[in-house]
Motif scaffolding. Structure first.
Motif, PDB file in Angstrom:
ATOM      1  N   GLU A  62      30.848  52.400  51.259  1.00 58.00           N
ATOM      2  CA  GLU A  62      30.088  51.451  52.069  1.00 58.00           C
ATOM      3  C   GLU A  62      30.163  50.029  51.521  1.00 58.00           C
ATOM      4  OE1 GLU A  62      26.241  53.164  52.040  1.00 58.00           O
ATOM      5  OE2 GLU A  62      26.725  54.763  53.470  1.00 58.00           O
ATOM      6  N   ASN A  63      30.568  49.903  50.266  1.00 59.45           N
ATOM      7  CA  ASN A  63      30.641  48.581  49.636  1.00 59.45           C
ATOM      8  C   ASN A  63      31.965  47.873  49.907  1.00 59.45           C
ATOM      9  OD1 ASN A  63      29.649  46.444  48.089  1.00 59.45           O
ATOM     10  ND2 ASN A  63      30.516  47.258  46.191  1.00 59.45           N
ATOM     11  N   ASP A  73      38.754  42.948  41.563  1.00 59.64           N
ATOM     12  CA  ASP A  73      37.574  42.381  40.921  1.00 59.64           C
ATOM     13  C   ASP A  73      36.391  42.520  41.866  1.00 59.64           C
ATOM     14  OD1 ASP A  73      36.489  40.576  38.656  1.00 59.64           O
ATOM     15  OD2 ASP A  73      35.916  39.483  40.459  1.00 59.64           O
ATOM     16  N   ASP A  74      35.206  42.696  41.314  1.00 58.11           N
ATOM     17  CA  ASP A  74      34.009  42.864  42.146  1.00 58.11           C
ATOM     18  C   ASP A  74      33.726  41.650  43.010  1.00 58.11           C
ATOM     19  OD1 ASP A  74      33.576  45.406  41.245  1.00 58.11           O
ATOM     20  OD2 ASP A  74      32.132  44.829  39.699  1.00 58.11           O
ATOM     21  N   HIS A  75      34.211  40.484  42.583  1.00 56.36           N
ATOM     22  CA  HIS A  75      34.002  39.256  43.345  1.00 56.36           C
ATOM     23  C   HIS A  75      35.338  38.676  43.809  1.00 56.36           C
ATOM     24  CE1 HIS A  75      29.751  39.213  42.294  1.00 56.36           C
ATOM     25  NE2 HIS A  75      30.092  39.427  41.033  1.00 56.36           N
ATOM     26  N   GLY A  76      36.278  39.553  44.079  1.00 54.24           N
ATOM     27  CA  GLY A  76      37.603  39.096  44.484  1.00 54.24           C
ATOM     28  C   GLY A  76      38.077  39.769  45.750  1.00 54.24           C
ATOM     29  N   LYS A  93      31.334  44.379  49.637  1.00 54.47           N
ATOM     30  CA  LYS A  93      30.195  43.869  50.393  1.00 54.47           C
ATOM     31  C   LYS A  93      29.055  43.428  49.481  1.00 54.47           C
ATOM     32  CE  LYS A  93      31.048  46.631  54.565  1.00 54.47           C
ATOM     33  NZ  LYS A  93      30.520  47.685  55.467  1.00 54.47           N
ATOM     34  N   SER A  94      29.002  44.006  48.286  1.00 57.20           N
ATOM     35  CA  SER A  94      27.929  43.663  47.350  1.00 57.20           C
ATOM     36  C   SER A  94      28.084  42.266  46.775  1.00 57.20           C
ATOM     37  CB  SER A  94      27.897  44.687  46.215  1.00 57.20           C
ATOM     38  OG  SER A  94      29.150  44.732  45.542  1.00 57.20           O
ATOM     39  N   SER A  95      29.261  41.670  46.931  1.00 54.92           N
ATOM     40  CA  SER A  95      29.491  40.330  46.395  1.00 54.92           C
ATOM     41  C   SER A  95      28.997  39.278  47.375  1.00 54.92           C
ATOM     42  CB  SER A  95      30.980  40.123  46.118  1.00 54.92           C
ATOM     43  OG  SER A  95      31.237  38.774  45.755  1.00 54.92           O
TER      44      SER A  95
END
Length: 747
Positions: free
Chosen positions: A528-529, A657-660, A681-683
């Motif tokens: 879901e992320n 990357d989590d923010h990439g 989506k969490s970013s």
């Protein structure tokens, strides 16, 4: 180097003073094992080459040489300069009555030795020729006299009609770049993205690394490069993939879309048959320079087995069944009958039997596969219990040629909402529902209820061009060779004598029920992320970029950078950036890239317990934009102008990357590029749809820098529509889908 961030499982303790380090037994042992694996592969290929024809020579050439020697002997000439007489003296006398036979045997032995020496000479000459990389550094469209001479010599020594592994023993070793050049190129690459203060600090660390540790680490890499054929590939496989404890879903798998389905399983098995017989030609750059074919060996019959500390890849020589998942149940479907491949109609019959089977899933069986999406250490511990309680069922899945998921839900492009349907399609292929893919298998063929299909591929065994080559063959074979009958079924007749597909029975111990629930919960959170976005850009493609006299890949890469940073560029700076990208690409192709060298140096420093602040900083950097082109390698299989429905729309992968972002793209003919974008989506810093719009804007901005492309932007803005993909031509292409053969109707 983004994938190297997954190598977090390799964390030996560090000494406080690593400058004075003696020869380390662990690193020497690793180098020895690397060489041993490399030589085992060489020996296995040598035997295979001997059986199928020693390339570039052939058994016929041995017969010609033997006949020539016999003719010379008959004419009382001795081409061996007395060697055959010495060989005859070493052969048994047999009472003197088989003197002629001894002569024939002596001639055969001499011919074999001479033939082997000639083949060895050809291999050495070809290896030396293939070590030349000057052709990569020449301007596009120009060719120097040395390169022309090189091409002619390669053509002479390469032979004709090579098989897939024909060139493997002639490929040069992967060179170890100069550590000074690698550090210089690295500093050059990070200069634009670092502040002055950060860059100065990085430069100080780099100089300290070159002064204190670089020479020792480089010595070990050179030792490994001489002992093994590739100084980095096995460590990359182990520390980037197999030692990573992260879940495979999203992190290590990638997906591929298709335009057709139906006969896909049969076509995949036909590809495996051609692979086993080495009937797939090797990939040649410029039609001449062969690339390594080693990764093709593990496409089929391969599973990544979880371990507590590291995984390992299990590859079987053969497998005559596929594992099938449908509505929470697992089946074993045989693919052969009396040592011959089942017909497409017979395979369709077996799949239809599974679809018609009304039996429900057993408790916890439905979500069992979520364990393959769990952290690897967790799955390894649970698998130990599963192997004891349900060994037969587990072996049927892990020992299958590949995994097939018959999804109960539809997917794919729809007329009503093309953009959202493509995004959902990509997400379904990349992550599914978290429990309907066996992520450990080399690949999963996913067939949706409306006949659309795609692949989910585990990354550790090979890179995307390998599975892409297989997928191109599958699509072309299914469309243009196998086909369908008028009633929508696969051609041929059902086989009523075939046994029913075997339902796998899982005796699941109570203690793993909670593990399955936890794994499912984690898989759903991860799924879901992921924010997936797919859009085709149809205003221009390769043909326009060629008219601008630019590399198509470099054009897209620089446009992606523009989309990410939205820094307006002028034409002169754009050309400089494209030229720089081409130079870096060519350096990487010739073994002079930065990331793999720095990665291997980092691994050696860890083995030696040697602390290097520079390598630690390089390894810990976050790469926010991870990109990849999916090449179309077999253009002869498709006519994209007359049969656009049969062309694959590529595939994608998760962000590094989590923010990439993770961005892949494929050139679909000359006038369209399809992009696959993913993010978390969490970013709060990323949005796949927003980046998609920026990519579209960037492509138009870049095109407008060229006089030939200025009309694209005017036409786009003059249309009064915010998004060009709502009027792309592929939306009108529709084909019929069969009810039983699960035919897809994409693109």
């Amino acid at each position: 180097m983004a994938e190297a961030h997954q190598a977090v499982g390799f964390r030996p303790s560090l000494t406080s003073d690593g400058a004075e380090v003696e020869l380390s037994a662990p690193v020497l042992q690793e180098i020895y094992l690397s060489g041993l694996r490399s030589w085992k592969r060489h020996l296995s290929r040598f035997w295979n080459d001997f059986l199928t024809g020693v390339f570039p020579a052939s058994p016929l050439s041995w017969l010609f040489l033997f006949s020539a020697i016999q003719l010379a002997w008959f004419l009382q000439l001795d081409p061996s300069l007395g060697l055959m007489e010495k060989i005859k003296e070493l052969l048994p006398d047999w009472g003197g009555q088989h003197h002629g036979l001894r002569g024939v045997l002596a001639a055969a032995l001499f011919a074999s030795c001479l033939w082997g020496a000639l083949i060895f000479t050809l291999h050495v000459a070809l290896r030396l020729l293939l070590s030349y990389h000057g052709w990569l550094l020449e301007p596009h469209g120009a060719m120097s006299s040395p390169t022309k001479t090189w091409l002619a010599l390669v053509r002479i020594f390469s032979g004709r009609h090579p098989m897939l592994f024909s060139y493997q023993r002639s490929l040069p070793r992967q060179p170890v770049p100069s550590v000074q050049d690698t550090v210089r190129k690295y500093l050059e690459s990070v200069r634009p993205v670092l502040s002055d203060e950060d860059f100065d600090w990085t430069a100080v660390l780099a100089q300290e690394f070159l002064r204190l540790q670089a020479s020792l680490l480089q010595w070990y890499l050179r030792l490994k490069s001489w002992w093994a054929s590739n100084y980095v590939s096995d460590w990359w496989e182990e520390f980037v993939y197999l030692r990573s404890r992260n879940p495979l879903m999203v992190n290590s798998n990638y997906y591929m879309m298709a335009a057709r389905a139906g006969n896909a399983v049969h076509a995949l098995l036909l590809y495996r048959h051609r692979l086993n017989r080495q009937e797939i030609p090797p990939t040649l750059l410029m039609g001449m320079r062969p690339l390594c074919s080693a990764q093709y060996e593990k496409i089929f019959n391969t599973t990544r087995i979880p371990g507590v500390q590291k995984d390992y890849i299990r590859h079987l020589h053969d497998s005559q069944h596929v594992a099938v998942f449908h509505r929470g149940r697992f089946f074993r479907v045989g693919t052969h009958s009396r040592n011959s491949l089942l017909s497409p109609r017979a395979l369709e019959q077996q799949f239809q039997r599974i679809l018609d089977d009304p039996s429900p899933a057993c408790p916890h069986e439905e979500h069992l596969a979520a364990l393959t999406a769990a952290p690897r250490g967790t799955w390894a511990q649970v698998r130990t219990s599963l192997k004891t309680q349900a060994a037969e069922a587990l072996e049927a899945v892990e020992g299958a040629a590949f995994f097939v998921s018959l999804d109960a839900e539809p997917a794919g492009l729809t007329r009503e909402d093309p953009a959202a349907s493509l995004d959902a399609y990509a997400h379904a292929l990349l992550a599914g529902r978290g429990h309907d893919r066996w992520f450990d298998k080399s690949f999963t063929l996913i067939v949706f209820s409306n006949g659309k299909l795609g692949l989910s591929v585990e990354h550790s065994w090979a890179d995307c061009p390998i599975s892409g080559h297989m997928w191109e063959f599958t699509l072309a074979t299914e469309c243009f060779q196998l086909g369908y009958s008028t009633d929508g079924h696969c051609k041929g007749h059902p086989d009523p004598t075939l046994p029913q597909p075997q339902r796998l029975q899982w005796d699941l111990p109570d203690q793993i029920h909670s593990s399955i629930s936890l794994a499912l919960r984690g898989a759903k959170i991860l799924s879901e992320n992921v924010d997936c976005h797919v859009f085709p850009f149809s205003l221009f493609g390769k043909s326009f970029i060629r008219r601008c006299h630019l590399s198509s890949d470099s054009f897209i890469q620089i446009a992606l950078q523009l989309a990410h940073f939205r820094d307006p560029q002028c034409l002169a700076l754009f050309r400089v950036a494209v030229d720089k990208h081409q130079a870096l690409l060519k350096a990487a192709m010739s073994g002079q890239g930065v990331d793999r060298h720095l990665f291997a140096l980092y691994i050696v420093s860890r083995f030696l317990h040697l602390q290097s602040p520079f390598l630690t900083q390089v390894h810990s950097e976050q790469w926010q934009l991870s990109t990849s082109q999916i090449p179309v390698q077999q253009m002869h299989l498709f006519d994209v102008h007359h049969y656009p429905d049969y062309v694959s729309s590529g595939g994608g992968f998760g962000p590094a990357d989590d923010h990439g972002y993770g961005v892949s793209y494929i050139f679909m003919g000359d006038d369209m590029v399809t992009f696959h974008i993913s993010s978390k989506k969490s970013s709060t810093k990323t949005d796949s749809h927003r980046l998609g719009q920026h990519i579209e804007d960037a492509l138009l901005d870049v095109a407008s820098l060229f006089q030939a492309g200025q009309h694209f932007k005017r036409r786009f803005r003059g249309s009064g529509k915010e998004n060009s993909r709502h009027r792309c031509g592929f939306l009108s292409r529709q084909t019929g889908a069969s009810k039983a053969s699960m035919t897809s109707t994409d693109f």
